[in-house]
Design a protein around this motif. Structure first.
Motif, PDB file in Angstrom:
ATOM      1  N   ARG A 145     -19.291  31.764   7.132  1.00 57.58           N
ATOM      2  CA  ARG A 145     -17.964  32.241   7.533  1.00 57.58           C
ATOM      3  C   ARG A 145     -16.868  31.750   6.590  1.00 57.58           C
ATOM      4  NH1 ARG A 145     -18.022  32.961  14.111  1.00 57.58           N
ATOM      5  NH2 ARG A 145     -19.840  34.314  14.044  1.00 57.58           N
TER       6      ARG A 145
ATOM      7  N   SER B 144     -12.554  42.838   6.457  1.00 56.18           N
ATOM      8  CA  SER B 144     -13.172  41.551   6.747  1.00 56.18           C
ATOM      9  C   SER B 144     -13.928  41.595   8.055  1.00 56.18           C
ATOM     10  CB  SER B 144     -12.094  40.472   6.865  1.00 56.18           C
ATOM     11  OG  SER B 144     -11.453  40.313   5.629  1.00 56.18           O
ATOM     12  N   GLY B 145     -15.182  41.186   8.022  1.00 59.19           N
ATOM     13  CA  GLY B 145     -15.919  40.896   9.242  1.00 59.19           C
ATOM     14  C   GLY B 145     -15.982  39.380   9.363  1.00 59.19           C
TER      15      GLY B 145
ATOM     16  N   GLU C  22     -18.568  37.524   9.092  1.00 69.66           N
ATOM     17  CA  GLU C  22     -19.466  36.955   8.092  1.00 69.66           C
ATOM     18  C   GLU C  22     -19.741  37.934   6.971  1.00 69.66           C
ATOM     19  OE1 GLU C  22     -23.004  35.392   9.885  1.00 69.66           O
ATOM     20  OE2 GLU C  22     -21.888  34.391  11.474  1.00 69.66           O
ATOM     21  N   SER C  23     -18.825  38.861   6.761  1.00 69.84           N
ATOM     22  CA  SER C  23     -19.089  39.887   5.755  1.00 69.84           C
ATOM     23  C   SER C  23     -17.784  40.436   5.223  1.00 69.84           C
ATOM     24  CB  SER C  23     -19.897  41.029   6.374  1.00 69.84           C
ATOM     25  OG  SER C  23     -19.126  41.631   7.407  1.00 69.84           O
TER      26      SER C  23
ATOM     27  N   SER D 157     -19.993  41.215  14.244  1.00 73.26           N
ATOM     28  CA  SER D 157     -19.007  42.268  13.957  1.00 73.26           C
ATOM     29  C   SER D 157     -18.729  42.369  12.470  1.00 73.26           C
ATOM     30  CB  SER D 157     -17.692  41.959  14.660  1.00 73.26           C
ATOM     31  OG  SER D 157     -17.837  42.081  16.020  1.00 73.26           O
ATOM     32  N   HIS D 158     -18.747  43.601  11.960  1.00 69.88           N
ATOM     33  CA  HIS D 158     -18.477  43.776  10.534  1.00 69.88           C
ATOM     34  C   HIS D 158     -17.754  45.082  10.296  1.00 69.88           C
ATOM     35  CE1 HIS D 158     -21.729  46.729   9.995  1.00 69.88           C
ATOM     36  NE2 HIS D 158     -22.409  45.994  10.853  1.00 69.88           N
ATOM     37  N   GLY D 159     -17.164  45.206   9.120  1.00 70.74           N
ATOM     38  CA  GLY D 159     -16.476  46.442   8.758  1.00 70.74           C
ATOM     39  C   GLY D 159     -17.471  47.559   8.517  1.00 70.74           C
TER      40      GLY D 159
ATOM     41  N   LEU E  25     -13.743  47.306  13.502  1.00 69.14           N
ATOM     42  CA  LEU E  25     -15.022  46.654  13.220  1.00 69.14           C
ATOM     43  C   LEU E  25     -16.054  47.134  14.233  1.00 69.14           C
ATOM     44  CD1 LEU E  25     -14.015  42.909  12.659  1.00 69.14           C
ATOM     45  CD2 LEU E  25     -14.125  44.762  10.989  1.00 69.14           C
TER      46      LEU E  25
END
Lengths: 245, 334
Positions: free
Chosen positions: A32, A55-56, A58-59, B237-239, B262
């Protein structure tokens, strides 16, 4: 902001004009923090043709214009940034000054309907949870939906669970927690986070050219106030208390 | 420059100001948004000599009608629609010179597509949020165009002297998309969800899906067969790109639109090709969709062809309008 330690990144194609970057590391905290550091560097060295990033936790989704660049270039640039680019906080004048916010929050039953259950879950008295929140120093990790400031740094004995049933209509200004994060609801709407208080300030004002006064990396503290004190503040648009370089 | 007013005499179910969306705001939590059918919106603007990202009006359902108080140059694009000027039929996907005081009516055929676009030469006076006229309901930025209101715009268009029954003034290479009656074919680039759910590739390829009324600007919700992953591994959760096909816990397929946020941990089986997104933006309840797997290179070749057509129109329109003496289109071609 601390510089996260990470070596490699994973870059995966996502559709015909985006890639998703993640940090392969066993430790969630490093994944993170690492992705926040990567995002800052990537935006500071933004390659041609990159349209935006999402932005996620963790990604990082990198969206590009396939008429201006190609997946291979974006991937190569991302790897270069991850390996070689200095953190934007290292160099002078790379980054705007970190702002500090002291946000008044009412922590009563009306403002924080989930406080009692959070306290029970943590095995603490509600007053101690309020104190723990007030003593936590939060850093804005990303701007979530509708520019909501999503913060790291909640210091409580364990991560706070989300609600089993999301609330459907949470008022703007609601202070919400989950995991070791906090977020402020900018507009009325649904949420699965636990609502523990409410600030009288306007967090996002769409009539302003820049609807928010905060950005990633800024520092937030919550200051408990009574309902009467909150009314007396005549709080308007949220502004930083100080700007430290 | 002069100010022209359009008196709005009728609006559809949802009529808003619109453009191609916000730039560089997703990293701050604000989806790009913008016209659901970006191709139609861009072409409408080019047909009237505007930059392709200029503000225009998007209409969903019902009938949009208005009366200009001066001669205006306008174009209607999007789903097949009946366009009339003072009661006489007029062409869509073409520049139209509408004299002052003549009512323009646009009634789309919801069975063929949901949205029509109206561009008028000039710059409409409208609010912006983060640099864009596109609405964002979540942030309380509605941008509704209401019946009885006046839309003001600054234009340098001064009219042409044309008599009735003269041949059309413009013959431009307009890329008009097909709005077939049967199922629409949507190209999809596979994503990692395809590996996580055994057999999903075949299921999606063979089925026909139907858009349900629960669809909105965040996503199209489709009825049709799906499979779920065996494991309950939590996805953080991600884009997600616009056009992502996600399978929620329920038995439905969701195609995410331009106002997505997201993803909350649902598997993504693929992402619709950029070239297919405008068609998805036109799909309404009852529309049948079929998905075809396509590789990334083929997907981008299709998009590049579409883009070349739009550019060709842009140059042709700029030359035509330049020859007629208004310079604005030439200025923004570069």
């Amino acid at each position: 902001m601390t510089t996260a330690q990470y070596g490699a990144i994973t870059v995966e194609p996502f559709g015909d004009s985006a890639v998703m970057v993640t940090i392969p590391h066993a430790d969630q905290a490093i994944r993170r923090a690492g992705i926040v550091a990567f995002r800052d560097r990537f935006l500071a060295h933004r390659p041609h043709g990159v349209l935006d990033v999402v932005s996620g936790l963790e990604s990082l989704l990198i969206e590009f214009d396939p008429m201006q660049t190609a997946l291979e270039h974006v991937e190569y640039a991302a790897r270069l940034v991850a390996r070689w680019a200095p953190s934007p906080t290292d160099g002078p004048a790379r980054r705007r000054a970190v702002r500090t916010f002291a946000i008044p929050v009412v922590f009563d039953d009306d403002s924080g309907p989930d406080m009692a259950s959070v306290a029970e879950e943590l095995g603490m008295a509600p007053a101690d949870v309020v104190e723990a929140i007030a003593e936590s120093t939060f850093t804005i990790a990303l701007l979530g939906a509708a520019m909501a400031p999503m913060m790291d740094g909640l210091k409580v004995p364990g991560p706070v669970r989300r609600r089993a049933e999301p609330r459907t209509d949470v008022a703007p200004g609601a202070i919400m927690i989950a995991g070791t994060n906090a977020i402020i609801q900018p507009f009325p709407g649904p949420t699965g986070w636990r609502v523990v208080g409410r600030t009288p300030h306007t967090i996002v004002d769409i009539s302003r050219p820049d609807p928010v006064s905060f950005g990633t990396g800024d520092i937030v503290r919550f200051v408990p106030v009574t309902r009467d004190e909150a009314c007396a503040l005549d709080a308007g648009f949220l502004l930083p208390t100080e700007e430290a370089v | 420059m002069k100010t022209v007013a359009l008196d709005i005499t009728s609006t559809g179910w949802v009529t808003t100001f619109q453009d191609l969306g916000r730039r560089d705001t997703e990293r701050r939590g604000v989806p790009t948004g913008g016209a659901a059918d970006q191709h139609s919106a861009a072409v409408a603007n080019l047909l009237v000599g505007n930059p392709r990202g200029a503000a225009l009006i998007e209409n969903l359902g019902g009938e949009l009608a208005f009366v200009p108080d001066a001669d205006v140059l306008l174009a209607v694009t999007g789903a097949p629609a009946r366009v009339t000027v003072a009661g006489s039929p007029a062409d869509g996907w073409s520049p139209l010179v509408v004299p002052a005081g003549h009512e323009v009516r646009v009634r789309g055929d919801m069975d063929q597509g949901t949205r029509t676009y109206l561009a008028v030469n000039g710059t409409p006076r409208t609010k912006t949020l983060l640099g864009s006229a596109a609405p964002d309901a979540r942030m309380g930025f509605g941008q509704a165009v209401t019946r009885g209101s006046r839309v003001l715009l600054e234009t340098e268009f001064r009219g042409f002297r044309r008599r009735l029954f003269e041949p059309p003034l413009f013959r431009l290479p307009v890329p008009v998309p097909r709005f077939d009656a049967g199922p629409w074919d949507i190209d999809v680039v596979a994503g990692h969800g395809v590996q996580a759910i055994a057999g999903i590739r075949e299921v999606i390829e063979e089925a026909t899906y139907v858009v349900t009324p629960r669809s909105n600007h965040v996503g199209l919700r489709l009825d049709g067969p799906v499979l779920h992953p065996d494991t309950d591994t939590e996805i953080v959760s991600h884009g997600v790109p616009i056009g992502a096909l996600q399978i929620p816990h329920a038995d439905e397929l969701i195609v995410l639109g331009r106002y997505r946020s997201l993803t909350a941990g649902y598997p993504i089986v693929g992402v619709a090709s950029r070239a297919s997104l405008p068609l998805l933006g036109q799909a309404g309840p009852g529309r049948r969709l079929r998905f075809r797997w396509i590789d990334r290179e083929a997907s981008l070749r299709r998009f590049a062809r579409r883009e070349a057509e739009v550019r060709a129109l842009g140059y042709a329109a700029a030359e035509a309008f330049g020859a007629l003496g208004f310079m604005e289109p030439l200025r923004h071609m570069n």
